[in-house]
Design a protein around this motif. Structure first.
Motif, PDB file in Angstrom:
ATOM      1  N   THR A  74      48.954 -33.912 -31.786  1.00 14.79           N
ATOM      2  CA  THR A  74      49.589 -33.676 -30.483  1.00 14.79           C
ATOM      3  C   THR A  74      49.830 -35.009 -29.788  1.00 14.79           C
ATOM      4  O   THR A  74      50.880 -35.235 -29.175  1.00 14.79           O
ATOM      5  N   ASP A 113      53.721 -18.896 -33.310  1.00 15.60           N
ATOM      6  CA  ASP A 113      53.967 -20.276 -32.898  1.00 15.60           C
ATOM      7  C   ASP A 113      53.767 -21.232 -34.075  1.00 15.60           C
ATOM      8  O   ASP A 113      54.532 -22.171 -34.276  1.00 15.60           O
ATOM      9  N   ARG A 159      50.335 -25.954 -26.763  1.00 13.64           N
ATOM     10  CA  ARG A 159      49.857 -24.565 -26.639  1.00 13.64           C
ATOM     11  C   ARG A 159      48.726 -24.303 -27.614  1.00 13.64           C
ATOM     12  O   ARG A 159      47.731 -23.674 -27.264  1.00 13.64           O
ATOM     13  N   ILE A 160      48.863 -24.781 -28.830  1.00 17.09           N
ATOM     14  CA  ILE A 160      47.810 -24.560 -29.819  1.00 17.09           C
ATOM     15  C   ILE A 160      46.536 -25.287 -29.380  1.00 17.09           C
ATOM     16  O   ILE A 160      45.436 -24.743 -29.415  1.00 17.09           O
ATOM     17  N   THR A 195      56.666 -21.012 -36.355  1.00 16.70           N
ATOM     18  CA  THR A 195      57.810 -21.739 -35.803  1.00 16.70           C
ATOM     19  C   THR A 195      57.617 -23.241 -35.991  1.00 16.70           C
ATOM     20  O   THR A 195      58.524 -23.952 -36.422  1.00 16.70           O
ATOM     21  N   LEU A 196      56.404 -23.697 -35.681  1.00 12.76           N
ATOM     22  CA  LEU A 196      56.108 -25.119 -35.801  1.00 12.76           C
ATOM     23  C   LEU A 196      56.353 -25.605 -37.226  1.00 12.76           C
ATOM     24  O   LEU A 196      56.976 -26.649 -37.457  1.00 12.76           O
ATOM     25  N   ALA A 221      48.480 -19.990 -27.786  1.00  8.69           N
ATOM     26  CA  ALA A 221      49.437 -19.916 -28.894  1.00  8.69           C
ATOM     27  C   ALA A 221      49.154 -18.695 -29.762  1.00  8.69           C
ATOM     28  O   ALA A 221      48.046 -18.161 -29.768  1.00  8.69           O
ATOM     29  N   TRP A 259      60.162 -29.720 -28.734  1.00 10.91           N
ATOM     30  CA  TRP A 259      59.748 -28.348 -29.076  1.00 10.91           C
ATOM     31  C   TRP A 259      58.399 -28.374 -29.813  1.00 10.91           C
ATOM     32  O   TRP A 259      57.472 -27.633 -29.489  1.00 10.91           O
ATOM     33  N   LYS A 316      55.608 -29.136 -27.430  1.00 12.02           N
ATOM     34  CA  LYS A 316      55.253 -28.003 -26.559  1.00 12.02           C
ATOM     35  C   LYS A 316      54.383 -26.998 -27.312  1.00 12.02           C
ATOM     36  O   LYS A 316      53.387 -26.512 -26.778  1.00 12.02           O
ATOM     37  N   ILE A 317      54.767 -26.686 -28.550  1.00  9.51           N
ATOM     38  CA  ILE A 317      53.974 -25.725 -29.326  1.00  9.51           C
ATOM     39  C   ILE A 317      52.583 -26.292 -29.588  1.00  9.51           C
ATOM     40  O   ILE A 317      51.573 -25.607 -29.451  1.00  9.51           O
TER      41      ILE A 317
END
Ligand SMILES: Cc1cc2nc3c(=O)[nH]c(=O)nc-3n(C[C@H](O)[C@H](O)[C@H](O)COP(=O)(O)O)c2cc1C
Ligand code: SF4
Ligand code: FES
Lengths: 453, 157
Positions: free
Chosen positions: A333, A373, A363-364, A376-377, A369, A356, A359-360
């Motif tokens: 991150t 998610d 969240r994780i 998507t990641l 998340a 993007w 952001k994910i």
């Protein structure tokens, strides 16, 4: 500490942190590289460099002599630009080179200009390196005074000028074409290749761009010979290499070693092992952009081929070592925030994708998340291999790839920890942050502080 | 008073480094000249720089806003740029930044009330082997501990 059986040439006295001014450089046979180059035909210099096997030290590892050979015949003026932007996280070897060996770099600029028939070299130094720029400028002034630079170098009738140009804080300006746009006085936007800079570079003229360490290697190769350079060899990686080792080793620092060294020797023999005798969690072997290595890969030979075989890249030879207290999700991150911040914004996959992913990841890391998610990641980041995911191979420059590889690789290496974060609603390492400067700031119950942006 | 007044000679010396038809290359160096004198680059300075280099003020602003080291607002007398990228982060950079903000009353945006310090968390400053690291003004400091930070900052008036 192992006994080294070779002589260091780049930074033999790095600990002393002293600048080698002109008088000192001349005592040790300084500017012999340039003098030698003056006696040689440009073709011959290029052939010696080709023969040495020297490959670029900036990241991509492209054979230097081959690059020089791409210049179109009879098109002048030509330029040399030295890439001293050094902003790949983990990398800090060009700074000591410039601050301690400024005249060796000028020597290299002169020899290279003679080889590629350029009359001007620009050294593009990142803005944060105030001292490097000052030292380089002072050394350049000394060299002009001595008649080594200017319209009649060493009384040969040949002309070489060397200039310092300072950046102002933008990682992307280390990318070769962004460096050129920046040097021309614009925002540092990379250009689509081809045309390559060797054909159309600075001011649209044929231009060679090389890293500081690459250029500083040239006088050594000319004076000591291609065979000396080739005597340090692992597969197609020749010469000595400057490794910047940072993170959780007991003695971080810039190491000068043949590329036959293994990661294990580097960490345990040269850097004293891991602080508090902790375990290695993962290693980033070539600057923050490259895929990660795991503890079972510590016997990787740290040459370009060795690291490739382990599934990563030697890149800028910046080795970041992280111990078992580091949460891999948190770490990636942090890197993701870096790339989001540094994307120049020209192309959609990189600009949107890097934001993007960040952001994910937030969240994780912080909670909230879902497994969707993570899927998507993964679809954005790919698997940490070139041309996987939605960004790599789909952008103008390699920063796009660099933003995706660490994320893809982190998921490959530590999928279970990503899943655990999602299941537990965030990072469980949170109250164990005792990472200040080795252990100097130890505080296991310290409040968790976030990154600024 | 215009910031570049009386600097014509220095400016021409900078421009002479580049081909005459590429005077625009002097844009970053001239902006640095402004920032070294003023500590930041105001809109008025940008207009002056535009005239000197021969581009529009909008083009100068375009460039200033791209490069993170150009300050568009006044900073404290001592501007701290603390690295928050991975090698520094795993050696306590986030905590060190919080330590400075708290102990020296430096807000996240803009200078401290007494104008002494301002702080900014930045990306890798090329001192990863001496993590955590910061720049105070033009000087790099590495291997920071709370004691070293206090020692350095207490010497800043
Ligand atoms: C995003 C990005 C950042 C880069 N940063 C640097 C850098 O800071 N220093 C550097 O020498 N090369 C950097 N490079 C690599 C250069 O584009 C280029 O390959 C290199 O300067 C060529 O010199 P070399 O052949 O001597 O390695 C970067 C590349 C990319 C894509
Ligand atoms: S890949 Fe990213 S950094 Fe490179 S040109 Fe595109 S947006 Fe800019
Ligand atoms: S990561 Fe902090 S200086 Fe490089």
């Amino acid at each position: 500490m192992p006994v080294d059986t070779f002589d260091k040439v780049y930074l033999p006295n790095i600990e002393e942190n002293k600048t080698e001014w002109l008088q000192d450089y001349l005592k040790g046979g300084g500017y012999d590289g340039s003098k030698k180059a003056l006696e040689m035909a440009p073709e011959t210099i290029i052939n010696v460099v080709k023969d040495s096997g020297l490959r670029g030290r900036g990241g991509a590892g492209f054979p230097t002599g081959v690059k020089w050979g791409f210049l179109p015949k009879d098109v002048h003026p030509r330029y040399l630009t030295v890439n001293a932007d050094e902003s790949e996280p983990g990398t800090c070897k060009d700074r000591p080179l410039m601050e301690q060996r400024p005249h060796t770099l000028i020597d290299g600029c002169i020899a290279t200009c003679l080889a590629i028939e350029a009359e001007a070299a620009y050294i593009y130094i990142r803005g944060e390196y105030y001292k490097s720029a000052k030292v380089m400028q002072q050394a350049i002034d000394e060299a002009y005074e001595a008649g080594f630079l200017g319209d009649n170098i060493f009384g040969s009738g040949k002309k070489v000028d060397v200039y310092v140009h300072r950046g102002a804080g933008a990682y992307i300006c280390g990318e070769e074409t962004a460096l050129l746009t920046s040097l021309e006085g614009y925002r540092g936007y990379p250009r689509l290749k081809p045309p390559f800079p060797a054909v159309s570079g600075l001011y649209g003229k044929p231009t060679i761009i090389n890293n500081v360490e690459t250029i500083i290697s040239v006088p050594f190769i000319l004076t000591k010979g291609a065979d000396w350079f080739k005597s340090y060899v692992h597969e197609r990686s020749t010469g000595l290499r400057l490794y910047s080792v940072s993170g959780h080793v007991k003695k971080p620092g810039v190491l000068e070693l043949p590329m036959t060294v293994t990661l294990r020797e580097m960490i345990y023999d040269y850097c004293g092992g891991i602080r508090n005798d902790h375990d290695v969690k993962f290693v980033i072997p070539g600057g923050s952009s490259v895929p990660w290595l795991l503890p079972h890969q510590l016997d990787t030979v740290m040459s370009m081929e060795g690291v490739n075989a382990a599934g990563s890249f030697l890149g800028s030879a910046a080795v970041m070592v992280l111990d078992h207290t580091v949460c891999p999700v948190w770490a990636v991150t942090n890197l993701s925030a870096f790339y989001r911040h540094e994307s120049c914004g020209q192309c959609t996959p990189c600009r949107e994708g890097s934001a993007w992913m960040h952001k994910i990841l937030m969240r994780i890391e912080n909670g909230g998340a879902t497994m969707a998610d993570l899927e998507t990641l993964e679809s954005i980041a790919g698997t940490g291999k070139p041309n996987t995911g939605m960004i790599s191979g789909k952008s103008i420059c390699a920063l796009g790839d660099a933003s995706a590889w660490p994320v893809g690789s982190a998921i490959q290496c530590f999928r279970d920890e990503f899943v655990k974060h999602i299941e537990e609603g965030g990072c469980s390492y949170r109250n164990k942050r005792f990472w200040m400067s080795g252990d100097k700031f130890v505080n296991e119950t310290a409040e968790h502080h976030p990154r600024w942006h | 008073m215009p910031v570049l007044e009386g600097r014509q000679e220095d400016i021409e010396k900078i421009c002479a480094k580049y081909p005459p038809e590429n005077r625009r290359s002097a844009l970053l160096p001239v902006l640095w000249m402004v920032q070294e004198k003023e500590g930041w680059v105001s809109q008025d300075s940008m207009r002056e720089v535009a005239d000197v280099v021969g581009v529009t003020a909008a083009e100068v602003y375009e460039v200033v806003s791209f490069y993170t080291m150009f300050q568009q607002k006044p900073t404290g007398r001592h501007h701290i740029a603390f690295c928050q990228t991975l090698s520094c982060a795993v050696c306590g950079a986030y905590e060190a930044i919080a330590y400075i903000c708290e102990k020296y009353n430096v807000p996240k945006h803009g200078p401290s009330e007494d104008g002494r310090f301002s702080i900014e968390a930045v990306e890798c400053i090329g001192a990863c082997t001496e993590a955590p690291a910061m720049l105070v003004g033009e000087t790099l400091h590495g291997n920071l501990t709370p004691e070293r930070i206090d020692e350095i900052l207490s010497n800043c008036e």
